[in-house]
Design a protein around this motif. Structure first.
Motif, PDB file in Angstrom:
ATOM      1  N   VAL A   5       0.877  -1.177   0.000  1.00  0.00           N
ATOM      2  CA  VAL A   5       0.000   0.000   0.000  1.00  0.00           C
ATOM      3  C   VAL A   5       0.915   1.228   0.000  1.00  0.00           C
ATOM      4  CG1 VAL A   5      -1.743   1.302   1.273  1.00  0.00           C
ATOM      5  CG2 VAL A   5      -1.838  -1.193   1.250  1.00  0.00           C
ATOM      6  N   VAL A   6       0.777   2.068  -1.016  1.00  0.00           N
ATOM      7  CA  VAL A   6       1.645   3.237  -1.129  1.00  0.00           C
ATOM      8  C   VAL A   6       0.872   4.481  -0.684  1.00  0.00           C
ATOM      9  CG1 VAL A   6       3.188   4.542  -2.635  1.00  0.00           C
ATOM     10  CG2 VAL A   6       2.754   2.132  -3.105  1.00  0.00           C
ATOM     11  N   GLY A   7       1.331   5.129   0.389  1.00  0.00           N
ATOM     12  CA  GLY A   7       0.638   6.282   0.966  1.00  0.00           C
ATOM     13  C   GLY A   7      -0.135   5.830   2.183  1.00  0.00           C
ATOM     14  N   GLU A 115      -6.357   4.212  -5.855  1.00  0.00           N
ATOM     15  CA  GLU A 115      -7.508   4.618  -5.018  1.00  0.00           C
ATOM     16  C   GLU A 115      -7.584   6.135  -4.872  1.00  0.00           C
ATOM     17  OE1 GLU A 115      -7.811   2.730  -1.225  1.00  0.00           O
ATOM     18  OE2 GLU A 115      -8.573   0.872  -2.093  1.00  0.00           O
ATOM     19  N   SER A 116      -6.467   6.823  -5.144  1.00  0.00           N
ATOM     20  CA  SER A 116      -6.471   8.292  -5.025  1.00  0.00           C
ATOM     21  C   SER A 116      -7.548   8.869  -5.933  1.00  0.00           C
ATOM     22  CB  SER A 116      -5.121   8.864  -5.458  1.00  0.00           C
ATOM     23  OG  SER A 116      -4.090   8.347  -4.681  1.00  0.00           O
ATOM     24  N   THR A 117      -8.187   9.945  -5.483  1.00  0.00           N
ATOM     25  CA  THR A 117      -9.174  10.623  -6.327  1.00  0.00           C
ATOM     26  C   THR A 117      -8.444  11.260  -7.504  1.00  0.00           C
ATOM     27  OG1 THR A 117     -10.438  11.102  -4.344  1.00  0.00           O
ATOM     28  CG2 THR A 117     -10.968  12.401  -6.298  1.00  0.00           C
ATOM     29  N   PRO A 147     -12.275   4.119  -6.338  1.00  0.00           N
ATOM     30  CA  PRO A 147     -12.252   5.282  -5.444  1.00  0.00           C
ATOM     31  C   PRO A 147     -12.699   4.957  -4.028  1.00  0.00           C
ATOM     32  CG  PRO A 147     -14.204   5.359  -6.826  1.00  0.00           C
ATOM     33  CD  PRO A 147     -13.429   4.163  -7.266  1.00  0.00           C
ATOM     34  N   GLU A 148     -12.298   5.802  -3.111  1.00  0.00           N
ATOM     35  CA  GLU A 148     -12.707   5.695  -1.707  1.00  0.00           C
ATOM     36  C   GLU A 148     -13.789   6.721  -1.413  1.00  0.00           C
ATOM     37  OE1 GLU A 148     -12.710   4.040   0.689  1.00  0.00           O
ATOM     38  OE2 GLU A 148     -11.106   2.604   0.403  1.00  0.00           O
ATOM     39  N   ARG A 149     -14.735   6.342  -0.561  1.00  0.00           N
ATOM     40  CA  ARG A 149     -15.801   7.309  -0.203  1.00  0.00           C
ATOM     41  C   ARG A 149     -15.976   7.371   1.294  1.00  0.00           C
ATOM     42  NH1 ARG A 149     -19.728   3.629  -3.769  1.00  0.00           N
ATOM     43  NH2 ARG A 149     -20.222   5.119  -5.384  1.00  0.00           N
ATOM     44  N   HIS A 254     -11.700  17.561   2.631  1.00  0.00           N
ATOM     45  CA  HIS A 254     -10.662  17.117   1.722  1.00  0.00           C
ATOM     46  C   HIS A 254     -11.203  16.792   0.334  1.00  0.00           C
ATOM     47  CE1 HIS A 254      -6.677  15.771   1.036  1.00  0.00           C
ATOM     48  NE2 HIS A 254      -7.030  14.547   0.741  1.00  0.00           N
ATOM     49  N   CYS A 255     -12.522  16.628   0.198  1.00  0.00           N
ATOM     50  CA  CYS A 255     -13.064  16.117  -1.073  1.00  0.00           C
ATOM     51  C   CYS A 255     -13.950  17.121  -1.810  1.00  0.00           C
ATOM     52  CB  CYS A 255     -13.853  14.843  -0.808  1.00  0.00           C
ATOM     53  SG  CYS A 255     -12.819  13.464  -0.297  1.00  0.00           S
ATOM     54  N   ILE A 256     -15.032  17.584  -1.140  1.00  0.00           N
ATOM     55  CA  ILE A 256     -16.048  18.359  -1.877  1.00  0.00           C
ATOM     56  C   ILE A 256     -15.470  19.682  -2.381  1.00  0.00           C
ATOM     57  CG2 ILE A 256     -18.340  19.443  -1.719  1.00  0.00           C
ATOM     58  CD1 ILE A 256     -19.162  17.318   0.234  1.00  0.00           C
TER      59      ILE A 256
HETATM   60  N1  LIG Z   1      -9.284  11.523   3.520  1.00  0.00           N
HETATM   61  C1  LIG Z   1     -10.475  11.281   3.009  1.00  0.00           C
HETATM   62  O1  LIG Z   1     -11.460  11.407   3.683  1.00  0.00           O
HETATM   63  C2  LIG Z   1     -10.602  10.786   1.583  1.00  0.00           C
HETATM   64  C3  LIG Z   1     -11.824  10.239   1.174  1.00  0.00           C
HETATM   65  C4  LIG Z   1     -11.933   9.748  -0.106  1.00  0.00           C
HETATM   66  C5  LIG Z   1     -10.859   9.835  -0.984  1.00  0.00           C
HETATM   67  N2  LIG Z   1      -9.678  10.395  -0.577  1.00  0.00           N
HETATM   68  C6  LIG Z   1      -8.565  10.450  -1.544  1.00  0.00           C
HETATM   69  O2  LIG Z   1      -7.590   9.476  -1.181  1.00  0.00           O
HETATM   70  C7  LIG Z   1      -6.292   9.959  -1.529  1.00  0.00           C
HETATM   71  C8  LIG Z   1      -5.402   9.916  -0.296  1.00  0.00           C
HETATM   72  O3  LIG Z   1      -5.931  10.832   0.647  1.00  0.00           O
HETATM   73  P1  LIG Z   1      -5.515  10.813   2.177  1.00  0.00           P
HETATM   74  O4  LIG Z   1      -6.543  11.610   2.884  1.00  0.00           O
HETATM   75  O5  LIG Z   1      -5.229   9.433   2.612  1.00  0.00           O
HETATM   76  O6  LIG Z   1      -4.136  11.628   2.124  1.00  0.00           O
HETATM   77  P2  LIG Z   1      -3.093  11.825   3.319  1.00  0.00           P
HETATM   78  O7  LIG Z   1      -2.417  13.090   3.045  1.00  0.00           O
HETATM   79  O8  LIG Z   1      -3.769  11.572   4.613  1.00  0.00           O
HETATM   80  O9  LIG Z   1      -2.067  10.609   3.112  1.00  0.00           O
HETATM   81  C9  LIG Z   1      -1.294  10.419   1.974  1.00  0.00           C
HETATM   82  C10 LIG Z   1       0.052   9.853   2.375  1.00  0.00           C
HETATM   83  O10 LIG Z   1       0.795   9.588   1.183  1.00  0.00           O
HETATM   84  C11 LIG Z   1       2.159   9.855   1.454  1.00  0.00           C
HETATM   85  N3  LIG Z   1       2.853  10.003   0.172  1.00  0.00           N
HETATM   86  C12 LIG Z   1       2.867  11.050  -0.683  1.00  0.00           C
HETATM   87  N4  LIG Z   1       3.590  10.735  -1.782  1.00  0.00           N
HETATM   88  C13 LIG Z   1       4.032   9.477  -1.614  1.00  0.00           C
HETATM   89  C14 LIG Z   1       4.832   8.597  -2.405  1.00  0.00           C
HETATM   90  N5  LIG Z   1       5.298   8.958  -3.602  1.00  0.00           N
HETATM   91  N6  LIG Z   1       5.137   7.385  -1.913  1.00  0.00           N
HETATM   92  C15 LIG Z   1       4.675   7.006  -0.682  1.00  0.00           C
HETATM   93  N7  LIG Z   1       3.907   7.778   0.100  1.00  0.00           N
HETATM   94  C16 LIG Z   1       3.589   9.001  -0.367  1.00  0.00           C
HETATM   95  C17 LIG Z   1       2.132  11.084   2.323  1.00  0.00           C
HETATM   96  O11 LIG Z   1       3.333  11.219   3.069  1.00  0.00           O
HETATM   97  C18 LIG Z   1       0.906  10.798   3.209  1.00  0.00           C
HETATM   98  O12 LIG Z   1       1.269  10.175   4.426  1.00  0.00           O
HETATM   99  C19 LIG Z   1      -6.487  11.363  -2.093  1.00  0.00           C
HETATM  100  O13 LIG Z   1      -6.548  11.287  -3.492  1.00  0.00           O
HETATM  101  C20 LIG Z   1      -7.828  11.773  -1.536  1.00  0.00           C
HETATM  102  O14 LIG Z   1      -8.458  12.724  -2.342  1.00  0.00           O
HETATM  103  C21 LIG Z   1      -9.537  10.847   0.686  1.00  0.00           C
END
Ligand SMILES: NC(=O)c1ccc[n+]([C@@H]2O[C@H](COP(=O)([O-])OP(=O)(O)OC[C@H]3O[C@@H](n4cnc5c(N)ncnc54)[C@H](O)[C@@H]3O)[C@@H](O)[C@H]2O)c1
Length: 400
Positions: A5-7, A115-117, A147-149, A254-256
């Protein structure tokens, strides 16, 4: 099976926890070393109910290992940020870097899921990038978008129980991805193609944004027409097929506040309504700032000094501790720039207020302030008693 899982943020870390909770080894990757260290010590770096226990368990059983580098695996899940740039265009650098980072580890038969938007077409672009650098994988790699919701604060429950929309680059990829999610998701799997899955996430949030913009626009019209907005909306909603939302001081989170721009930036000629809704919601925050300053100036004439303003609520919506893209924070900063003495109240501050804003109790704020401004409809504010001599502005309908 092994999963990378990346991120490891709000989305990736709970996913890693649930997958490893099913006994599947997860290699979690984050470029932030502090996050990697925190996770490897069985702790988490943000607040989310039930998550820390799952992570502690997975790390103890060695089913989850965090690292700054990927490793070989069967499934790769990309969950890195997709912010917008100052010109409202999407910043796809994080996704591209994350995909580039796993390319050396990909093997024939692997499954890669984004999964990223993302804007429509991103998964196809990433596939092109992969096959350019690794032509050996062409026709030998499954690629899908899902996608995640989830709702922060309820992520573990929603990750398991929400329906999933899954779109693969081809049918085999869609099937592989659905089989993967079935191992830890109880919600229904809705299978489609990759572009529809990408657009689905964007449309869900654009639809919410347009509905909120309607309510926000209505609130500004009502002010000019000297009509109580909340009463009007309640009456209109008595119509069996009308459901107007509540207005507020803008749109955050973070989304809307972000995702509709991904549609506008790609399809500008045909997304006038979506773009206008974004602008209405951004403008609503400016309008609120103007209203507060105008009322403060009136009070200044009476008091012979600048009034003290209590800003009630800082999060982006009611009853959560999430401050991301919060209009209330923007309003507080704007008032401070105008040299007003502000006391801020955020009942969820103790749950992780990251902004450098001092907060006080709501009772203290009411006692100290001349002007009390409600920005977030937290349930704690509903029963708050306010002495008659205080001036109140309610931008979220919490005192109705
Ligand atoms: N948070 C929400 O409620 C939510 C809901 C639905 C969709 N999303 C989408 O999910 C995606 C992730 O959102 P999030 O809230 O988890 O973000 P976040 O900022 O909480 O986490 C993302 C993580 O990715 C890491 N990262 C960045 N570049 C990287 C790389 N090249 N390699 C490894 N790690 C890396 C960052 O250090 C960070 O810890 C976004 O596209 C967001 O729009 C988020």
């Amino acid at each position: 099976m092994k999963v990378v899982v990346v991120g490891l943020g709000y989305i990736g870390l709970p996913a890693a926890a649930l997958i490893s909770g099913k006994g599947i080894p997860v290699h979690g990757v984050d470029i932030n070393e502090k996050i990697v260290t925190t996770i490897n010590s069985g702790k988490i770096h943000f607040i989310e109910p039930d998550l820390e226990g799952l992570i502690h368990n997975a790390v103890t059983k060695k089913l989850l290992v965090a690292d700054t580098k990927p490793a070989e695996a069967d499934v790769f899940v990309i969950s890195v940020p997709t912010p917008i740039l100052d010109n409202f265009n999407p910043d796809l650098n994080y996704v591209e870097n994350a995909v580039r980072s796993v390319i050396p580890y990909l093997q024939k038969g692997n499954l890669l899921i984004i999964e990223s938007t993302c804007p429509v077409g991103t998964t196809e672009q990433m596939a092109e990038l992969i096959f350019n650098l690794r032509p050996d994988l062409k026709n030998n790699l499954h690629i899908a978008y899902c996608p995640e919701r989830v709702l922060p604060g309820n992520i573990i429950h929603e990750l398991t129980s929400n329906d999933r929309v899954i779109g693969g680059l081809d049918e085999a990829s869609t099937t592989e991805a659905a089989n993967f999610y079935r191992q830890f998701v109880n919600g229904a799997m809705h299978l489609t193609n990759v572009r529809t899955a990408e657009m689905c996430k964007l449309v869900e949030n654009a639809s919410r944004d347009v509905s909120i913009a309607f309510a926000n626009e209505l609130s500004m019209i009502c002010e000019e027409a000297n009509i109580n907005t909340n009463e009007l909306i309640q009456l209109a909603n008595r119509h069996p097929r009308v459901n107007i939302l509540n207005p507020g001081p803008g749109v955050g989170g973070h989304c809307i506040a972000i995702d509709p721009w991904f549609i506008v930036s790609s399809y500008r000629d045909h997304s006038k309504l979506i773009e206008q809704a974004r602008k209405v919601n951004l403008n609503k925050t400016e309008w609120v700032i103007e209203k507060i300053i105008s009322k403060a100036k009136e009070l200044e004439m009476v008091l012979g000094r600048k009034p003290i303003i209590a800003c009630m609520g800082l999060t982006y919506k009611a009853d959560v501790d999430d401050l991301r893209e919060s209009p209330a924070i923007e309003i507080v900063h704007a008032l401070k720039r105008n040299y007003y003495d502000i006391v801020s109240v955020e009942p969820h501050a103790q749950n992780g207020l990251q902004e450098k804003l001092e907060t006080v109790s709501m009772e203290h704020a009411v006692k100290k302030a001349d002007l009390i401004v409600f920005l977030v409809a937290h349930k704690q504010f509903r029963s708050l008693q306010i002495p008659g001599e205080k001036t109140v502005l309610d931008f979220c309908g919490v005192k109705n």
